[in-house]
Design an enzyme around this catalytic site. Structure first.
Site, PDB file in Angstrom:
ATOM      1  N   ARG A 170     -87.920  51.449   6.255  1.00  0.00           N
ATOM      2  CA  ARG A 170     -87.693  52.064   4.940  1.00  0.00           C
ATOM      3  C   ARG A 170     -86.191  52.124   4.655  1.00  0.00           C
ATOM      4  NH1 ARG A 170     -86.767  57.187   3.104  1.00  0.00           N
ATOM      5  NH2 ARG A 170     -87.779  57.815   1.163  1.00  0.00           N
ATOM      6  N   LYS A 197     -78.835  57.752   6.586  1.00  0.00           N
ATOM      7  CA  LYS A 197     -79.014  59.158   6.983  1.00  0.00           C
ATOM      8  C   LYS A 197     -77.807  59.707   7.741  1.00  0.00           C
ATOM      9  CE  LYS A 197     -83.956  59.639   6.554  1.00  0.00           C
ATOM     10  NZ  LYS A 197     -85.269  59.764   7.184  1.00  0.00           N
TER      11      LYS A 197
END
Ligand code: 7PM
Length: 275
Positions: free
Chosen positions: A254, A220
């Site tokens: 995740r 991210k």
């Protein structure tokens, strides 16, 4: 505080959730696995690499993204779910906010519903109330199109905890057992870089809600912006965040890079017995 976080019995090895993105505009796999066969090959690879759960996302929730139609999402997700369930023995999570996608996913054997909108869309609570499938409630401030423009919190941990308490209450009232809920602070979903790192550092503070935590930081912007790295250069940063989350009792991590994350978590697990 550290004492509590690192106590051996306080955490088991987290489960690794591998991201299988089937949207053509997926930001970090760049449509590489756009075709069905390539997606199945990717699933097989992740299984060989030690994945515990495959997360299938048919709707791009990236900041600035536009919405995907229900028909498109069903076409992307359901045939793939059926094929994975026919070919492999692996848990599958479906990343969706649409009641009809949830209904069909559950009917075809989905093991987890992963909703970045925490069942706030029309009909979702009712669909989940009629099943026994675990559901991940993710926090997001604003909507994907504009959520990164000006995130604001009185107190980021406290505000998100309040959101969880409210959603847990609504879910239980709708007939979804508390034990089925998984909580996720939603890294990157309406949070500044500083807020994301405060959340990561203080993830253990959600532990008092008594529910499993999911942490999704893989590749991210919180990593890319801090380090000035492109999406294909964020592995070291991603692994570090996975370990920081695991040390605070995250139950599910995740990730895109399953093999490397499984290795990192095994190294961490080996130290746990001496803490
Ligand atoms: C483009 C940009 C595509 C960002 C996809 C993303 C989470 C999630 C996503 C998360 C849970 C990504 C995101 N992020 N579900 N779905 N938690 N529960 O980086 O953090 O995969 S989409």
């Amino acid at each position: 505080m550290m004492q509590q976080i690192f106590k051996a019995e306080s955490f088991a090895k987290p489960q690794v959730m591998g991201i299988l993105n089937v949207t053509p505009d997926s930001f970090s796999d760049g449509g590489k696995f756009a075709t069905f066969d390539k997606a199945l090959a990717q699933v097989e690879q992740m299984i060989n690499d030690g994945v515990d759960i495959i997360d299938i996302g048919g709707e791009s929730t990236r900041p600035g993204a536009v919405e995907v139609s229900e028909a498109d999402e069903l076409t992307r997700v359901i045939p793939l779910l059926k094929a994975i369930k026919a070919k492999f023995t692996i848990k599958v999570s479906i990343d969706t906010s649409k009641a009809e996608v949830m209904t069909q996913a559950i009917a075809h054997g989905a093991d987890i519903i992963n909703d970045v909108r925490a069942l706030q869309n029309e009909g979702c609570l009712a669909v989940l109330a009629q099943s026994n499938v675990p559901v991940c409630l993710m926090h997001m401030q604003g909507l994907p199109r504009s959520m990164q423009e000006n995130p604001h919190y009185d107190e980021v941990i406290g505000d998100i905890k309040q959101f969880f308490i409210e959603r847990i209450k609504v879910c239980v009232q709708a007939g979804i057992k508390r034990e089925r809920l998984i909580l996720d602070p939603g890294f990157g979903f309406g949070k500044t870089l500083e807020q994301n790192y405060q959340l990561l550092a203080q993830l253990h503070q959600f532990g008092d809600l008594g529910l499993p935590l999911l942490s999704g930081t893989s590749r991210k912007s919180m990593i890319g912006d801090l380090l000035a790295r492109n999406v294909d250069e964020r592995l070291a940063g991603s692994l570090t965040t996975a370990i920081i989350a695991a040390q605070q009792n995250a139950s599910i991590i995740r990730v895109h890079d399953v093999k490397e994350t499984v290795d990192a978590l095994k190294v961490l697990a080996m130290t746990v017995k001496y803490q």
